[in-house]
Motif scaffolding. Structure first.
Motif, mmCIF file in Angstrom:
data_model
loop_
_atom_site.group_PDB
_atom_site.id
_atom_site.type_symbol
_atom_site.label_atom_id
_atom_site.label_comp_id
_atom_site.label_asym_id
_atom_site.label_seq_id
_atom_site.Cartn_x
_atom_site.Cartn_y
_atom_site.Cartn_z
ATOM 1 N N UNK A 189 0.825 -1.211 0.000
ATOM 2 C CA UNK A 189 0.000 0.000 0.000
ATOM 3 C C UNK A 189 0.859 1.261 0.000
ATOM 4 N N UNK A 190 1.971 1.240 0.725
ATOM 5 C CA UNK A 190 2.859 2.408 0.762
ATOM 6 C C UNK A 190 3.526 2.642 -0.581
ATOM 7 N N UNK A 191 4.145 1.610 -1.137
ATOM 8 C CA UNK A 191 4.951 1.797 -2.345
ATOM 9 C C UNK A 191 4.081 1.989 -3.585
ATOM 10 N N UNK A 192 2.868 1.492 -3.558
ATOM 11 C CA UNK A 192 1.991 1.617 -4.723
ATOM 12 C C UNK A 192 1.646 3.067 -5.033
ATOM 13 N N UNK A 193 1.818 3.938 -4.076
ATOM 14 C CA UNK A 193 1.499 5.354 -4.280
ATOM 15 C C UNK A 193 2.683 6.158 -4.811
ATOM 16 N N UNK A 194 3.824 5.499 -5.021
ATOM 17 C CA UNK A 194 5.029 6.186 -5.471
ATOM 18 C C UNK A 194 5.585 5.500 -6.722
ATOM 19 N N UNK A 195 6.436 6.183 -7.478
ATOM 20 C CA UNK A 195 7.076 5.541 -8.633
ATOM 21 C C UNK A 195 8.397 4.835 -8.280
ATOM 22 N N UNK A 196 8.668 4.654 -7.005
ATOM 23 C CA UNK A 196 9.954 4.118 -6.553
ATOM 24 C C UNK A 196 10.214 2.709 -7.076
ATOM 25 N N UNK A 197 11.486 2.427 -7.317
ATOM 26 C CA UNK A 197 11.904 1.069 -7.639
ATOM 27 C C UNK A 197 11.719 0.210 -6.399
ATOM 28 N N UNK A 198 11.395 -1.061 -6.632
ATOM 29 C CA UNK A 198 11.119 -1.974 -5.529
ATOM 30 C C UNK A 198 11.962 -3.233 -5.698
ATOM 31 N N UNK A 199 12.530 -3.707 -4.596
ATOM 32 C CA UNK A 199 13.217 -4.991 -4.576
ATOM 33 C C UNK A 199 12.432 -5.933 -3.676
ATOM 34 N N UNK A 200 11.975 -7.031 -4.271
ATOM 35 C CA UNK A 200 11.252 -8.060 -3.531
ATOM 36 C C UNK A 200 12.216 -9.209 -3.274
ATOM 37 N N UNK A 201 12.287 -9.643 -2.028
ATOM 38 C CA UNK A 201 13.180 -10.740 -1.689
ATOM 39 C C UNK A 201 12.396 -11.798 -0.943
ATOM 40 N N UNK A 202 12.514 -13.033 -1.402
ATOM 41 C CA UNK A 202 11.828 -14.141 -0.750
ATOM 42 C C UNK A 202 12.173 -15.437 -1.441
ATOM 43 N N UNK A 203 11.945 -16.517 -0.738
ATOM 44 C CA UNK A 203 12.248 -17.834 -1.288
ATOM 45 C C UNK A 203 11.372 -18.121 -2.495
ATOM 46 N N UNK A 204 11.777 -19.102 -3.268
ATOM 47 C CA UNK A 204 10.979 -19.559 -4.397
ATOM 48 C C UNK A 204 9.612 -19.992 -3.891
ATOM 49 N N UNK A 205 8.564 -19.533 -4.573
ATOM 50 C CA UNK A 205 7.209 -19.915 -4.206
ATOM 51 C C UNK A 205 6.526 -19.008 -3.206
ATOM 52 N N UNK A 206 7.169 -17.917 -2.804
ATOM 53 C CA UNK A 206 6.546 -17.028 -1.817
ATOM 54 C C UNK A 206 5.604 -16.014 -2.454
ATOM 55 N N UNK A 207 5.547 -15.952 -3.769
ATOM 56 C CA UNK A 207 4.592 -15.065 -4.432
ATOM 57 C C UNK A 207 5.154 -13.710 -4.844
ATOM 58 N N UNK A 208 6.427 -13.666 -5.174
ATOM 59 C CA UNK A 208 7.044 -12.390 -5.546
ATOM 60 C C UNK A 208 6.389 -11.774 -6.777
ATOM 61 N N UNK A 209 6.112 -12.574 -7.796
ATOM 62 C CA UNK A 209 5.482 -12.015 -8.993
ATOM 63 C C UNK A 209 4.055 -11.567 -8.706
ATOM 64 N N UNK A 210 3.341 -12.279 -7.886
ATOM 65 C CA UNK A 210 1.984 -11.876 -7.502
ATOM 66 C C UNK A 210 2.014 -10.534 -6.776
ATOM 67 N N UNK A 211 2.998 -10.345 -5.915
ATOM 68 C CA UNK A 211 3.135 -9.069 -5.213
ATOM 69 C C UNK A 211 3.496 -7.959 -6.192
ATOM 70 N N UNK A 212 4.382 -8.254 -7.138
ATOM 71 C CA UNK A 212 4.733 -7.259 -8.163
ATOM 72 C C UNK A 212 3.494 -6.869 -8.972
ATOM 73 N N UNK A 213 2.678 -7.845 -9.340
ATOM 74 C CA UNK A 213 1.458 -7.554 -10.090
ATOM 75 C C UNK A 213 0.475 -6.730 -9.262
ATOM 76 N N UNK A 214 0.420 -7.003 -7.967
ATOM 77 C CA UNK A 214 -0.463 -6.233 -7.089
ATOM 78 C C UNK A 214 -0.010 -4.776 -7.010
ATOM 79 N N UNK A 215 1.282 -4.566 -6.849
ATOM 80 C CA UNK A 215 1.811 -3.193 -6.838
ATOM 81 C C UNK A 215 1.477 -2.505 -8.156
ATOM 82 N N UNK A 216 1.693 -3.216 -9.260
ATOM 83 C CA UNK A 216 1.388 -2.655 -10.581
ATOM 84 C C UNK A 216 -0.092 -2.289 -10.702
ATOM 85 N N UNK A 217 -0.980 -3.162 -10.261
ATOM 86 C CA UNK A 217 -2.415 -2.903 -10.366
ATOM 87 C C UNK A 217 -2.835 -1.674 -9.566
ATOM 88 N N UNK A 218 -2.156 -1.429 -8.462
ATOM 89 C CA UNK A 218 -2.434 -0.231 -7.672
ATOM 90 C C UNK A 218 -1.816 1.013 -8.296
#
Length: 188
Positions: free
Chosen positions: A15-44
């Motif tokens: 919710x915080x980063x979706x309001x800004x144009x800032x670059x984002x680094x997502x870190x997590x193990x395989x299968x934690x949903x990094x692409x889903x989170x990226x898509x959510x940020x994009x949709x916002x």
């Protein structure tokens, strides 16, 4: 989906980063949903703009530069026509660099320059093209260790990590198993 502190922190960060144009680094193990989170940020951020995903580990090194930046006809053997790169295709949307830890060291300086200057040129081109897209990168590797070992540029790491989101694995958030199970049962 979840009610654990770890997932609530992720939702708050989205919710915080979706309001800004800032670059984002997502870190997590395989299968934690990094692409889903990226898509959510994009949709916002830009729901009507393109979401362009690039798997940095799946594209061979000598083609990655052309995939990102595009190329002009005659730029190299086999370049029989102009190709628009994925950074340009993204327009005012989002470029998702999945597996950024696999990004070749030789191309990291070029990516850093693109992020700093917010512009690039196609391979073999002379025209400068603006980068209007937000950049979200994701990794399952420990980027700080990669920086320390010299396998990832420190300046690029910090340019990508303007906003950082760590996604905890499910084994660290057991209270999310029931909501996830209910979601999948309902969906199926």
């Amino acid at each position: 989906i979840g009610r654990s502190k770890g997932m609530l922190d992720v939702v708050k960060a989205i919710a915080q980063v979706a309001q800004t144009p800032a670059s984002v680094l997502l870190e997590g193990e395989t299968g934690t949903g990094k692409e889903l989170i990226a898509q959510t940020i994009h949709q916002e951020w830009a729901p009507h703009e393109p979401f362009v995903a690039i798997n940095c580990a799946a594209i061979v090194e000598n083609l990655l530069e052309s995939e990102l930046f595009g190329h002009e006809r005659g730029a190299f053997t086999g370049a029989t026509e102009r190709k628009v790169g994925r950074l340009e295709i993204a327009g005012r949307g989002t470029v998702f660099l999945d597996e950024i830890g696999e990004f070749p060291l030789e191309l990291q300086a070029k990516l850093l320059r693109v992020l700093q200057e917010r512009e690039f040129q196609r391979v073999g081109g002379v025209r400068t093209i603006p980068l209007n897209a937000r950049v979200i990168a994701a990794t399952n590797r420990n980027m700080e260790n990669m920086v320390e070992s010299g396998s990832f540029r420190e300046d690029l790491y910090f340019r990508l990590k303007v906003f950082f989101i760590h996604i905890p694995p499910l084994r660290e958030r057991g209270e999310d198993i029931i909501p996830l199970t209910e979601y999948f049962v309902h969906r199926l």
